[in-house]
Design an enzyme around this catalytic site. Structure first.
Site, mmCIF file in Angstrom:
data_model
loop_
_atom_site.group_PDB
_atom_site.id
_atom_site.type_symbol
_atom_site.label_atom_id
_atom_site.label_comp_id
_atom_site.label_asym_id
_atom_site.label_seq_id
_atom_site.Cartn_x
_atom_site.Cartn_y
_atom_site.Cartn_z
ATOM 1 N N GLY A 24 0.827 -1.198 0.000
ATOM 2 C CA GLY A 24 0.000 0.000 0.000
ATOM 3 C C GLY A 24 0.856 1.241 0.000
ATOM 4 N N LYS A 43 3.637 -5.715 8.590
ATOM 5 C CA LYS A 43 3.624 -4.486 7.795
ATOM 6 C C LYS A 43 4.942 -3.748 8.007
ATOM 7 C CE LYS A 43 0.661 -0.475 6.878
ATOM 8 N NZ LYS A 43 -0.637 0.154 7.230
ATOM 9 N N ASP A 138 -11.011 4.865 7.059
ATOM 10 C CA ASP A 138 -10.568 4.300 5.780
ATOM 11 C C ASP A 138 -11.221 2.949 5.528
ATOM 12 O OD1 ASP A 138 -9.149 4.354 3.411
ATOM 13 O OD2 ASP A 138 -7.344 3.481 4.264
#
Length: 669
Positions: A24, A43, A138
């Site tokens: 992302g 992540k 989001d």
């Protein structure tokens, strides 16, 4: 799921890396396993962001926010992190299952029972995180995992605690803060964000899932923005049973939207059952991939009762064999070499063909849409007003008493302490005829002002001359008031401040914001972002920083000449706000935000190419020692591969600003 790249490390912190799950704006997500065998989604921040303290702060905030909502069965718990590491990382629980975006792309829309089950899971997740005072901000199909037992809401990278210190806006060139077509009207117009924002995005996500199409998607930036803010959301394509549930989520006014708890009550308990066959097939495919990967390393996989996944080796001891002990004991897996995480892959790839804009422009802002001016909340001064009112009544009564005393032989006293007499010298209070004209009471525009009032200013930069007016273009709006002071610096730090005015008699300071007819971009500061139409007459507004918008590099007050911007680094656009008072003129020196650094590249620049150019790579500025390509040419045309000859090339075009189109040629170093 993709294999790890050649030359990439196989360990980060205590985690062994297995594969790439996705990527992302902030970083990549890798499949990893801990020393106890539990799988995690790891992540890791992108290398080019590591120098930026704002992104490190945002990453730390994601860790904190994710831990706050960790107790929920609807979210993926953060199990470990190191936000202070040279390459910060965050590990979350791994669950088998596709994202909703993957499911829609692979097998089309969900049927009505599945869409209702999805809606119930999302409403439950939001009710849970809202109870912790967190707003996700989001919610979109790529942040929803469809697991065997329901849904999991992931990625709290831009979540906020409304109204608190965590509500600070964090923006950065190229960062997509929220998915444009899944944003709420208040996010686009930069009004306060709260739980209703997530409900609007929930409605959009359910429509997307049940119909296969986003109701606000469009090619041009303006069209997306216009649809979200002022367009009518068509629900006819939804199954009839879903329309009454989605409709109260989609109202433009956040104050009129349903809450997550209320929505749960309306939905009721959805029918239990598996996801549609297409979703189940994706789930099974992922399970096979993970199991095959484990077996290649001499391990097996198992789904635990909480639906998380573990890998185990030959030395596992089941709980039945170890009474009173932990559920499992794990043998160590095959040893892996220790690596440090580098800036990216080092293996070169062949010359690339053009790749499209990954994700396209973020969103569009409608021409002429009114941009609200955020006002600071007015302080509660009820007690002060009461005291002032009492003093005023006493003063007025005393004045009337003095004026209406015919027996008083003293001259009449007025407010400033002077005395009056008739033109013939007689004292009007001593029996002479009083010919004095009655004096009309006048109001003081400063002393009597309230937050939200508006004025014209007929003065100049040095001295104000205020007159009450109806709020609109060319007026000054009162955004804050300070009492019992004449210190103009009290207004310092006020949002959208243009000037401040004090009144010595009432000891009041007004903080004023000028309303320009070209929109609230007039107040944008350095580092903030703006957008508007490519013409010379329509308003521009402040928006979140993202691809296709413009970041403010310089704000030049008292200027009306954009030539003053030429010294700005990466300056490639400008916008001017002129008025009839030169001190109010503003020039914004802007930088168009491209998907990556290729948009700013010039001949002979060294760059780091991240990814396969044939599939869509990203390009970031780098020192030549660690770069893998350098720029051999640039043209302002789209898909001009012939211009580059045998060299690799990348291209991009904005549907709104053709002037910022490019094709950049490169060669390997």
């Amino acid at each position: 799921m993709k294999p790890l790249r050649d030359g990439e490390p196989r360990e980060i912190g205590p985690y062994r890396l297995l594969a790439e799950l996705g990527e992302g704006g902030m970083g990549r997500v890798l499949l990893a396993t801990a020393s106890d065998g539990k799988l995690a989604a790891l992540k890791v921040m992108r290398p080019h962001l590591l120098h930026d303290d704002r992104f490190r702060f945002r990453f730390r905030r994601e860790v904190i926010t994710s831990r706050e909502v960790a107790a929920s069965r609807w979210t993926a718990t953060v199990v470990a992190s190191d936000e202070h590491a040279p390459e910060p990382w965050l590990a979350s629980e791994f669950f088998h299952g596709p994202t909703l975006a993957e499911a829609i792309a692979a097998s089309g829309p969900l049927d009505e029972p599945a869409a209702r089950r999805l809606m119930h899971g999302l409403a439950s997740a939001l009710a849970e995180i809202h109870s912790h005072g967190v707003v996700h901000r989001d919610l979109k199909p790529s942040n929803v995992i469809l697991t065997e037992d329901g849904v999991r809401l992931i990625d709290f990278g831009i979540a906020r605690v409304p109204g608190g210190s965590g509500d600070t806006t964090i923006t950065e060139t190229g960062a997509l803060i929220g998915a444009p077509a899944h944003m709420s009207p208040e996010q686009i117009t930069k009004r306060p964000v709260g739980p209703p924002t997530d409900l609007f995005s929930l409605g959009t996500t359910v429509i997307n899932a049940a119909t296969g199409a986003n109701p606000f998607e469009a090619e041009a930036l303006f069209d997306i923005m216009n649809k979200v803010v002022s367009g009518t959301t068509e629900l006819d394509a939804l199954p009839e049973g879903l329309r009454s549930l989605v409709a109260p989520c989609m109202t433009k006014d956040p104050g009129e939207r349903i809450t997550a708890a209320e929505l749960l009550t309306r939905i009721g308990e959805p029918l239990a059952g598996p996801w549609p066959p297409g979703v189940t097939a994706l789930d099974e495919m992922q399970r096979v991939e993970v199991a095959s990967m484990a077996r290649r390393h001499g391990w097996e996989t198992r789904v635990q009762p909480d639906r998380t996944v573990l890998m185990y080796g030959p030395g596992i001891v089941h709980a039945a064999e170890a009474p009173g002990g932990p559920a499992y004991q794990y043998a160590s897996g095959p040893a892996a070499p220790a690596f440090q995480y580098p800036g990216g892959p080092s293996a070169p790839n062949g010359p690339g063909s053009p790749h499209p804009n990954p994700g396209g422009p973020a969103f569009q802002y409608p021409a002429g849409m009114p941009g609200p001016v955020p006002l600071r909340p007015k302080q509660d001064r009820t007690v002060l007003y009461g005291i002032v009112a009492v003093i005023a009544v006493v003063a007025l009564a005393s004045l009337l008493f003095l004026i209406d005393r015919p027996e008083d032989d003293d001259p009449a006293t007025i407010a400033d302490g002077s005395t009056t007499s008739d033109s013939d010298g007689t004292d009007p209070g001593a029996g002479g005829e009083d010919d004095t004209e009655p004096v009309e009471a006048t109001t003081d525009p400063v002393a009597d002002a309230a937050v939200g009032d508006c004025f014209y200013d007929y003065g100049d930069a040095d001295e104000a001359d205020l007159e009450a007016a109806t709020c609109g273009d060319g007026t000054f709006t009162v955004v804050d008031i300070y009492y019992d002071t004449t210190d103009l610096s009290m207004c310092d730090g006020t949002d959208d401040l243009t000037t401040s005015v004090s009144d010595s008699a009432s000891r009041t300071v007004l903080c004023l914001s000028y309303q320009h007819s070209y929109g609230d971009a007039y107040h944008a500061e350095v580092g903030e972002c703006v957008f508007g139409p490519d013409d010379d007459v329509s308003p521009w507004y402040q928006i979140e920083c993202q691809t296709g918008a413009f970041e403010v590099l310089e704000r030049l007050t008292g200027q009306s000449d954009m030539d003053a911007c030429t010294d700005s680094t990466y300056y490639n656009h400008g916008f001017e706000f002129t008025t009839d008072q030169s001190y109010l003129d503003v020039v914004l020196c802007l930088q168009f935000i491209y998907p990556d650094d290729a948009g700013y590249a010039e001949l002979d620049d060294c760059m780091y190419m991240d990814g396969d150019p044939a599939a869509g790579a990203y390009y970031w500025f780098s020192d030549c020692d660690s770069a893998n390509v350098y720029v051999t040419g640039r043209t302002d045309e789209y898909e001009a591969g012939g211009f580059c000859g045998d060299d690799g090339w990348t291209t991009w075009s904005s549907p709104d600003f053709a002037v910022h189109t490019y094709t950049v040629c490169w060669r390997y170093l």
